[in-house]
Design an enzyme around this catalytic site. Structure first.
Site, short mmCIF file in Angstrom:
data_model
loop_
_atom_site.label_atom_id
_atom_site.label_comp_id
_atom_site.label_asym_id
_atom_site.label_seq_id
_atom_site.Cartn_x
_atom_site.Cartn_y
_atom_site.Cartn_z
N HIS A 40 0.84 -1.20 0.00
CA HIS A 40 0.00 0.00 0.00
C HIS A 40 0.88 1.26 0.00
O HIS A 40 0.72 2.15 -0.84
CB HIS A 40 -0.91 -0.03 1.23
CG HIS A 40 -1.86 1.12 1.33
ND1 HIS A 40 -3.18 1.04 0.93
CD2 HIS A 40 -1.69 2.40 1.75
CE1 HIS A 40 -3.77 2.21 1.11
NE2 HIS A 40 -2.89 3.06 1.61
N GLU A 41 1.83 1.30 0.91
CA GLU A 41 2.68 2.49 1.02
C GLU A 41 3.60 2.62 -0.19
O GLU A 41 3.93 3.73 -0.62
CB GLU A 41 3.48 2.48 2.32
CG GLU A 41 2.63 2.45 3.60
CD GLU A 41 1.54 3.52 3.65
OE1 GLU A 41 1.72 4.60 3.05
OE2 GLU A 41 0.49 3.27 4.29
N HIS A 45 1.72 4.56 -2.74
CA HIS A 45 1.80 6.01 -2.49
C HIS A 45 3.18 6.55 -2.89
O HIS A 45 3.30 7.59 -3.53
CB HIS A 45 1.60 6.30 -0.99
CG HIS A 45 0.16 6.23 -0.54
ND1 HIS A 45 -0.83 6.99 -1.11
CD2 HIS A 45 -0.44 5.51 0.43
CE1 HIS A 45 -2.00 6.74 -0.49
NE2 HIS A 45 -1.78 5.84 0.44
N GLU A 91 -4.67 7.64 -3.16
CA GLU A 91 -5.15 6.35 -2.65
C GLU A 91 -5.41 5.37 -3.80
O GLU A 91 -5.32 4.16 -3.60
CB GLU A 91 -6.42 6.58 -1.81
CG GLU A 91 -6.84 5.42 -0.95
CD GLU A 91 -5.91 5.11 0.23
OE1 GLU A 91 -4.94 5.85 0.46
OE2 GLU A 91 -6.17 4.11 0.92
#
Ligand code: ZN
Length: 490
Positions: free
Chosen positions: A255-256, A259, A285
């Protein structure tokens, strides 16, 4: 380029360089800062914040922005961003900005204690104070318009909460139906066992590299809450480890990395300019979610991950790659948004969106919030909230005044659905590549279609440009219904 534009941009670049330093202090505070440094650090941050505020509301800067008339499209986009920030920052009275800065950390501490104690009443005075301050701020920015919509612009410029409400109303019945069907079917076995921290962190680094994260311009550290910070040539991420739940670490990392890939992927020519960063929280997101879910939780990618985990940890508790894929995408009853699967996540957001919009508009009183939360949760999820920490006290957002932020999570999911549909149409070999452990076509597509442009275009235009069609919730819903019907034999 006009002189006034050059002066405004030079001013904004220097402000952004200082803001990056402020962000790096925040990173340091959550990773390696000695515990005894807390009080000194908050004084350091406050001093830097005062400099930033003065620069952002500097009268000369406003005059340059008034006179600027660039012709180049990238420069016009920079001016659009600078003018928006200027208008927002100068509408908020200095007294209000200072009061928000003073109360927010106190409210966060009060929320942490109230959550641990399960004491909603202890948190209510802080909630009322934060809500009052942010409503005042919303009214100040809104110029007579809707204060909730005004607050949303901080996170997702160009959004209208009526459009969001209408989209959520279209999504909710299909998600509720899918959720009921999935929970009515047999639940696959979870992955169990002990997974040593060293191995999880090694595998996290491998995953990040695999997904194109550039370690020469970034690093991974441990923190209580995973996050990414920075832009351009210094984009750092954090992760966390639970030895009995490796997916927590691996999927937080993915997820990170999503980003971070966005920030690392922006055209170097835009570095430190007002368009040298992700354009909005929702588009940001979309990047974290497509890495984590549409790519990371796909059958093809999990086939690669299954063998990578076997190499790292030895034989796994699940029988084969199919059982591993089912374990990764397991849907169970729960209360916590951050632990929710792809099917249930957006239902958590819709609940918060309706409640916070009513709070900011004065249609719901803080005193009635817990009851409203519990009633709505029982409606959407089919069972009652068991305790406040699993209900109204679970998220930090309202405690720190982030009203209007929640819908960007669901927008990110919707945008990820659109991007994935367009990516699959462009890359017919995608599944085979992912299965063979090659994510470069997928990450290259995202970089070329979206990431490199930073904030050149407004959020909706950014997605439209990348996909070739305007965003809609349909691709996400179709993806979820197909994926989980196949997984759960519906
Ligand atoms: Zn995120």
């Amino acid at each position: 380029m006009s002189d006034a534009f050059e002066q405004a941009l030079a001013h904004a670049r220097q402000t952004e360089a200082l803001a990056q330093i402020s962000g790096r202090l925040g990173w340091d505070q959550q990773t390696v800062m000695p515990r005894g440094a807390n009080a000194q650090r908050s004084e350091e941050m406050a001093a830097l914040e005062a400099v930033l505020h003065a620069r952002r509301t500097d009268q000369r800067y406003g005059e340059w922005l008034d006179k600027a008339a660039p012709s180049d499209p990238a420069h016009r986009a920079m001016l659009r961003e600078m003018r928006r920030d200027w208008a927002r920052n100068t509408k908020v009275p200095a007294r209000l900005a200072a009061e928000l800065a003073r109360v927010t950390p106190l409210s966060q501490t009060a929320w942490e204690e109230a959550r641990l104690a399960g004491d909603v009443a202890a948190f209510l005075p802080w909630l009322k104070q934060m809500l009052g301050l942010r409503r005042e701020e919303g009214h100040a920015i809104a110029d007579g318009g809707d204060p909730y919509d005004a607050l949303m612009q901080d996170y997702e410029p160009g959004t209208d909460s009526d459009d969001i409400a209408a989209m959520f109303a279209r999504m909710r019945p299909r998600l509720v139906a899918l959720r009921e069907a999935v929970l009515g079917a047999d639940t696959p076995a979870p992955l169990t066992g002990h997974f040593a921290q060293d191995g999880q962190l090694r595998l996290s680094r491998r995953l990040a590299e695999h997904m194109g994260y550039d370690f020469t311009r970034g690093r991974i550290d441990l923190a209580v809450h995973p996050f990414s910070s920075g832009s351009g040539d210094d984009v750092r991420i954090t992760t966390r480890v639970a030895v009995d739940d490796p997916f927590n670490c691996l999927y937080s990392t993915l997820h990170e990395v999503g980003h971070a890939a966005y920030e690392q992927g922006v055209d170097a020519a835009y570095a430190l300019t007002p368009i040298g960063r992700g354009v909005s929280m929702g588009v940001h997101e979309s990047q974290s979610r497509i890495y984590e879910n549409q790519l990371g939780r796909s059958r093809a990618f999990t086939a690669w991950l299954y063998q990578a985990m076997g190499q790292e940890f030895g034989p796994l508790s699940v029988a084969d790659a199919d059982a591993f894929y089912a374990a990764v995408n397991r849907v169970t009853k729960g209360y916590i948004r951050t632990e929710a699967d792809e099917v249930q996540y957006n239902l958590h957001i819709m609940l918060r969106f309706d409640l916070e919009r009513a709070l900011v508009r004065g249609q719901l009183q803080a005193d009635d919030l817990e009851e409203a939360w519990n009633t709505r949760f029982a409606q959407d999820f089919g069972y009652p909230v068991d305790r406040p920490a699993d209900g109204v006290l679970q998220d930090v957002h309202w405690a720190v005044g982030l009203f209007g932020y929640f819908p960007t999570y669901a927008l990110g999911n919707v945008y990820a659905g659109c991007l994935f549909a367009a990516m699959q149409a462009d890359l017919p070999q995608l599944q085979g590549q992912l299965e063979a452990g090659d994510s470069s076509a997928a990450t290259g597509w995202l970089r070329a279609r979206l990431q490199r442009f930073g904030a050149l275009r407004e959020p909706v235009e950014t997605i439209t440009h990348a996909c070739g069609t305007a965003p809609s919730e349909e691709p996400l819903l179709a993806y979820l219904e197909q994926k989980f019907a196949a997984l759960y034999d519906l």
